[in-house]
Design a protein around this motif. Structure first.
Motif, PDB file in Angstrom:
ATOM      1  N   ILE A  81      34.947  39.099  28.405  1.00  0.00           N
ATOM      2  CA  ILE A  81      34.244  39.261  29.682  1.00  0.00           C
ATOM      3  C   ILE A  81      34.479  38.051  30.577  1.00  0.00           C
ATOM      4  N   ARG A  82      34.259  36.851  30.038  1.00  0.00           N
ATOM      5  CA  ARG A  82      34.419  35.670  30.891  1.00  0.00           C
ATOM      6  C   ARG A  82      35.881  35.475  31.294  1.00  0.00           C
ATOM      7  N   GLU A  83      36.817  35.820  30.402  1.00  0.00           N
ATOM      8  CA  GLU A  83      38.226  35.693  30.764  1.00  0.00           C
ATOM      9  C   GLU A  83      38.576  36.638  31.913  1.00  0.00           C
ATOM     10  N   GLU A  84      38.109  37.875  31.838  1.00  0.00           N
ATOM     11  CA  GLU A  84      38.423  38.851  32.881  1.00  0.00           C
ATOM     12  C   GLU A  84      37.777  38.480  34.205  1.00  0.00           C
ATOM     13  N   GLU A  85      36.503  38.101  34.168  1.00  0.00           N
ATOM     14  CA  GLU A  85      35.788  37.811  35.410  1.00  0.00           C
ATOM     15  C   GLU A  85      36.304  36.541  36.089  1.00  0.00           C
ATOM     16  N   VAL A  86      36.579  35.492  35.315  1.00  0.00           N
ATOM     17  CA  VAL A  86      37.067  34.245  35.920  1.00  0.00           C
ATOM     18  C   VAL A  86      38.511  34.418  36.391  1.00  0.00           C
ATOM     19  N   THR A  87      39.293  35.238  35.697  1.00  0.00           N
ATOM     20  CA  THR A  87      40.649  35.537  36.177  1.00  0.00           C
ATOM     21  C   THR A  87      40.583  36.256  37.517  1.00  0.00           C
ATOM     22  N   ASP A  88      39.663  37.211  37.643  1.00  0.00           N
ATOM     23  CA  ASP A  88      39.491  37.894  38.934  1.00  0.00           C
ATOM     24  C   ASP A  88      39.069  36.917  40.020  1.00  0.00           C
ATOM     25  N   LEU A  89      38.212  35.971  39.658  1.00  0.00           N
ATOM     26  CA  LEU A  89      37.819  34.927  40.617  1.00  0.00           C
ATOM     27  C   LEU A  89      39.036  34.151  41.092  1.00  0.00           C
ATOM     28  N   CYS A  90      39.885  33.747  40.166  1.00  0.00           N
ATOM     29  CA  CYS A  90      41.059  32.952  40.530  1.00  0.00           C
ATOM     30  C   CYS A  90      42.053  33.764  41.363  1.00  0.00           C
ATOM     31  N   LYS A  91      42.165  35.064  41.084  1.00  0.00           N
ATOM     32  CA  LYS A  91      43.020  35.913  41.916  1.00  0.00           C
ATOM     33  C   LYS A  91      42.502  35.959  43.346  1.00  0.00           C
ATOM     34  N   SER A  92      41.182  36.063  43.488  1.00  0.00           N
ATOM     35  CA  SER A  92      40.576  36.076  44.820  1.00  0.00           C
ATOM     36  C   SER A  92      40.836  34.765  45.548  1.00  0.00           C
ATOM     37  N   ILE A  93      40.718  33.659  44.828  1.00  0.00           N
ATOM     38  CA  ILE A  93      40.965  32.348  45.436  1.00  0.00           C
ATOM     39  C   ILE A  93      42.435  32.218  45.834  1.00  0.00           C
ATOM     40  N   ALA A  94      43.344  32.656  44.942  1.00  0.00           N
ATOM     41  CA  ALA A  94      44.771  32.570  45.239  1.00  0.00           C
ATOM     42  C   ALA A  94      45.135  33.380  46.476  1.00  0.00           C
ATOM     43  N   HIS A  95      44.453  34.496  46.668  1.00  0.00           N
ATOM     44  CA  HIS A  95      44.698  35.351  47.839  1.00  0.00           C
ATOM     45  C   HIS A  95      44.357  34.619  49.135  1.00  0.00           C
ATOM     46  N   ASN A  96      43.459  33.633  49.035  1.00  0.00           N
ATOM     47  CA  ASN A  96      43.043  32.865  50.213  1.00  0.00           C
ATOM     48  C   ASN A  96      43.574  31.437  50.186  1.00  0.00           C
ATOM     49  N   ALA A  97      44.638  31.209  49.428  1.00  0.00           N
ATOM     50  CA  ALA A  97      45.203  29.862  49.307  1.00  0.00           C
ATOM     51  C   ALA A  97      45.595  29.316  50.678  1.00  0.00           C
ATOM     52  N   GLY A  98      45.323  28.042  50.875  1.00  0.00           N
ATOM     53  CA  GLY A  98      45.660  27.373  52.128  1.00  0.00           C
ATOM     54  C   GLY A  98      44.609  27.513  53.208  1.00  0.00           C
TER      55      GLY A  98
END
Length: 435
Positions: A81-98
């Motif tokens: 659960i924590r791996e999936e949810e935090v990975t989704d968080l990082c994908k969201s952050i990467a989408h807004n990089a910069g």
């Protein structure tokens, strides 16, 4: 320090020596909690773990919590659960990089998402509404109610304040949603794991105990709701606060930031991803987290205790029903025990051997004694994984040319201590996520 607040005697404990008297030597006398308006209503008549009076019912809940809900095997079972949810968080952050993002808000949301899935199973619109109402309700718990210090006239005082009405309204909303979730789960089968989930959620565990185990104090639906509310109240705001404070301190201390990122990338670059099985190698990250717990304890004044009978401590008579507040913040910054106590220095823990289990009372981020928080395994695991992911995959800069020394570090106190202002940062992808 003795403070008379309204009709209530309060003792404020601010040194490890005296804390030992209250939390170790005379722990049994101070093992109960005062009954507060917010806990009476929000915790179903103080039938949760945090505010239940000391006695056999509380002992049973504590045992259930440590053996069934927050044990090492249970926390490890929640790893997907924590791996999936935090990975989704990082994908969201990467989408807004910069671009500037509100990192505090994102950290808070992922903490709620992890807890919702851990407690209740798959996310749904109903559970999203539940999260929203829980967030609003926790704000009410943080508000001082004058009736709590004038219990003899509390009914009169509530005629002139709206706090009780607000707390009752939120409680009714939460109770309705939780009742429906429990009823739906019982109809589906008290022991059946939701389709699509690979591990048992905490609600299933509690329902199994309710229906299949001979308990001295049988668990009612309200008892289950109270325990689940504790999981949210104690497990979400606190982990969010620690991750947020840590990221803010690292942005203020760029050398420390570089050191912890170098360690993470040395450990995980061969795999290209963060893997919990290698977390024993993250010595410096663990030091950073320990220092955050010292410098910014999530609960600066530990939850109040109440004396069950008169006693004498350090030559002073302590009457029954005296409330005790332990100032963990002061003890974590006491220069008698901490060199350069007002500076953020993770390296101090290379020489100072302390842990989260209150082996040394100058360091008690989870409290001490019988009423110590049972989340000493769950909390650090969630914090460590979130920080490892954020610091491995991204570099971080402050927006709009802000300098590290300009970062606002003012605190706002509630159930958990948090930063007054949300943390806005600009993420730069350093190690792309492997998908």
């Amino acid at each position: 320090m003795h403070l008379r607040l309204g009709e209530i005697d309060n003792v404020i404990v601010s040194s490890p020596e005296i804390a030992k008297e209250f939390l170790k030597t005379h722990d049994i006398i101070f093992a109960s909690r005062p009954s507060l308006i917010s806990s009476e209503i929000g915790c179903y008549g103080n039938t949760d773990i945090a505010f239940a009076p000391y006695g056999n019912y509380w002992k049973q809940l504590r045992k259930i919590c440590t053996q069934e809900l927050l044990s090492t095997p249970r926390v490890q079972s929640l790893r997907p659960i924590r791996e999936e949810e935090v990975t989704d968080l990082c994908k969201s952050i990467a989408h807004n990089a910069g671009k500037p993002i509100n990192l505090t808000d994102k950290i808070s949301q992922v903490s709620y998402d992890i807890m919702v899935r851990a407690c209740l199973g798959k996310k749904s619109d109903e559970k999203s509404l539940f999260t929203k109402i829980v967030r609003e309700g926790l704000q009410n718990v943080s508000v001082f109610d004058i009736a709590d210090v004038y219990p003899s006239i509390k009914l009169l005082l509530h005629l002139f304040t709206d706090l009780r009405r607000r707390v009752e309204k939120h409680h009714e909303q939460l109770d309705t949603i939780m009742g429906k979730i429990i009823d739906d789960r019982k109809r589906a089968s008290a022991v059946k794991i939701d389709e699509g989930e690979k591990q048992e959620d905490l609600l299933n565990v509690l329902l199994k105990l309710q229906s299949g185990v001979s308990l001295e104090h049988p668990l009612t639906n309200d008892n289950i709701k109270a325990v689940l509310m504790d999981m949210f109240g104690a497990g979400v705001d606190t982990t969010t606060s620690v991750v947020d404070w840590t990221m803010a301190e690292l942005l203020k201390n760029r050398i420390i930031l570089k050191t912890v990122q170098d360690e993470l990338r040395q450990v995980f670059d061969d795999k290209g991803r963060v893997d919990e099985s290698n977390f024993d190698e993250l010595e410096y990250l663990k030091l950073v987290i320990k220092e955050t717990f010292r410098f910014h304890p999530t609960v600066p004044l530990l939850l109040p205790r109440e004396s069950r009978e008169p006693c004498q401590i350090n030559g002073y008579d302590i009457p029954a029903k005296t409330r005790v507040l332990v100032n963990a913040w002061a003890m974590g910054r006491d220069p008698k025990y901490w060199n350069d106590a007002q500076s953020f220095k993770p390296e101090r823990f290379l020489e100072k051997s302390v842990d989260f289990k209150a082996s040394s009372l100058e360091y008690i981020p989870f409290g001490a004694g019988r009423r110590m928080c049972p989340g000493t395994i769950y909390g650090p695991v969630i914090v460590e994984f979130q920080l490892a992911m954020l610091l491995y995959h991204f570099d971080w800069i402050l927006p709009d040319g802000m300098k590290p020394e300009d970062l606002e570090m003012t605190e706002v106190f509630g159930v958990a201590s948090r930063r007054k202002q949300d943390l806005y940062v600009v993420p730069i992808v350093s190690r792309p996520l492997l998908v």
